[in-house]
Design a protein around this motif. Sequence first.
Motif, mmCIF file in Angstrom:
data_model
loop_
_atom_site.group_PDB
_atom_site.id
_atom_site.type_symbol
_atom_site.label_atom_id
_atom_site.label_comp_id
_atom_site.label_asym_id
_atom_site.label_seq_id
_atom_site.Cartn_x
_atom_site.Cartn_y
_atom_site.Cartn_z
ATOM 1 N N HIS A 124 0.782 -1.329 -0.169
ATOM 2 C CA HIS A 124 0.080 0.098 -0.058
ATOM 3 C C HIS A 124 0.920 1.277 -0.099
ATOM 4 O O HIS A 124 0.432 2.156 -0.577
ATOM 5 N N ASP A 125 2.001 1.287 0.735
ATOM 6 C CA ASP A 125 2.898 2.467 0.676
ATOM 7 C C ASP A 125 3.883 2.448 -0.198
ATOM 8 O O ASP A 125 4.865 3.419 0.030
ATOM 9 N N LYS B 85 5.724 5.703 -1.407
ATOM 10 C CA LYS B 85 6.755 6.426 -0.485
ATOM 11 C C LYS B 85 8.225 6.187 -0.762
ATOM 12 O O LYS B 85 8.941 7.211 -0.557
ATOM 13 N N HIS C 223 2.128 9.907 -2.889
ATOM 14 C CA HIS C 223 2.430 8.573 -3.007
ATOM 15 C C HIS C 223 1.235 7.293 -3.228
ATOM 16 O O HIS C 223 1.875 6.305 -3.718
ATOM 17 N N HIS D 29 -5.791 3.959 -0.373
ATOM 18 C CA HIS D 29 -5.598 3.819 1.021
ATOM 19 C C HIS D 29 -5.760 5.127 2.129
ATOM 20 O O HIS D 29 -5.713 5.001 3.158
ATOM 21 N N HIS D 30 -5.656 6.218 1.543
ATOM 22 C CA HIS D 30 -5.790 7.669 2.338
ATOM 23 C C HIS D 30 -7.068 8.030 1.927
ATOM 24 O O HIS D 30 -7.474 9.406 2.193
ATOM 25 N N ASP E 133 -3.417 0.270 8.654
ATOM 26 C CA ASP E 133 -2.216 1.241 8.468
ATOM 27 C C ASP E 133 -2.363 2.199 9.583
ATOM 28 O O ASP E 133 -1.178 2.630 10.174
HETATM 29 FE FE LIG Z 1 0.254 5.974 2.996
#
Ligand SMILES: [Fe+2]
Length: 444
Positions: A236-237, A240, A265, A291-292, A320
């Motif tokens: 998911h990240d 980044k 990201h 996811h955000h 998360d």
């Molecule tokens: Fe994130």
Amino acid sequence: MGEQATSDFLGSLRRAVSNVHLYPRGHPQSELALDMLAETTGTLTAGIDALVLSMMDNAFYLDRTLLPQESLEYRDLYRLFQDRGLDSISIDGRPSTGDLAELAAFLANDGSDVPADGTIRLNERPYNRSDLVKLASMSQIRHSYTASLDFLQGVAESMADEAGADISDAVWTVEKLLEQVLLQPGASLLLSTLKTHDEYTFYHSINTSLLALTVGQAIGLNPDQIVELGVGALLHDLGKIRVPIEIIQYPGRLDDAMWAEIKRHPHEGAQAILAGSGQGQEIAALVALEHHARYDLAGYPEVGRRGKLHLYSRITTICDIYDALTTRRAYKRAMPPATALKTIVEGSGTQLDPDLVQIFVSILGIFPAGSLLRLETGEVAAVVAPGRDAESVKAAIVITTDGERVSSPDTFDLSADRVVELLLPEDVGLDAASLVESSHVATG
Ligand SMILES: [Fe+2]
């Protein structure tokens, strides 16, 4: 010689290797790093004649003692030792700065020879497998965790040249984690509370995935779906990696320009996943993108008013946030797990899917695994698994009333009303990996 001293030594060795690699000998940066290394080595070896750091089966051992936390936290260093054909480092009580510099140079691969004698000697291997390995009672779950770290490291490297992410091993990696979640649900949940001092994104990704797998199992997804969810959570990240590290690690309040970078990201991650190859990449890309976005769609990026976010995105968001809240960062203290759960509940219905929040809270229980609790007796208990009912947990006394550490604690049912204070690992000097490794605590 405490655990902190070992961790400080490995951390300063890692810095020394990277600085010696980047700067010539005599440059202030490499000299500073070598001074630090000399200092931490001095602390580690204070009052003893000699010690041996061994590397075996993906774990570090200090003399005969397994270092569970360090084995995970300094995974990159372990790989470096492996690449350089190292399986033990013997250090005499007072290693010379010259020998330390030689060790760092050898590891930095600048063409120097293997340090053969002197106060630091390599590959003497004074302990054999039977001396060491029997202590690794929970090695399976640690192996799954380290395999995931290796996988993410490989993905990050594959993204370095603007190419798509190579996620072809994602399914295999998550299947390994899922195996452990099914075999040892308590220990998996406990290991998901692992925190490190330096790195963040990789460990955070694995913890989020472990939590998501647990939720997926609890809501009755079939195994293929659980793996899809776990892959999404693990990646998911990923975006980044493309955000400048100075912004990711910025220790203060972010300004608008920095925020704009951070907000890229989800897109970056989704694009990298789609541009790469691997099974289940469409859903994983969607999870990375959403996811955000928040349950009420007020987050970022704007995903349009086309109805609900994907179920896997909604699960991943909860896991998360929970892991982020319970982690200490340069700019904030960690929250105790029970406090983080309250914050999760506060986001129910706005930021987070209320049905999933309810399930998440019921899985983790009143004091989630990894919680450190001061009892009315003054003892400190660590929660290792949810309890039989909502008002109790399975816990182990890890520090006595007199402040003594208990090395192999037994578990018992702890009633919630005995708890007087929530503590943090840094208050107590305990880490999740050691707890998991302690055989009496490994209750499945
Ligand atoms: Fe994130």
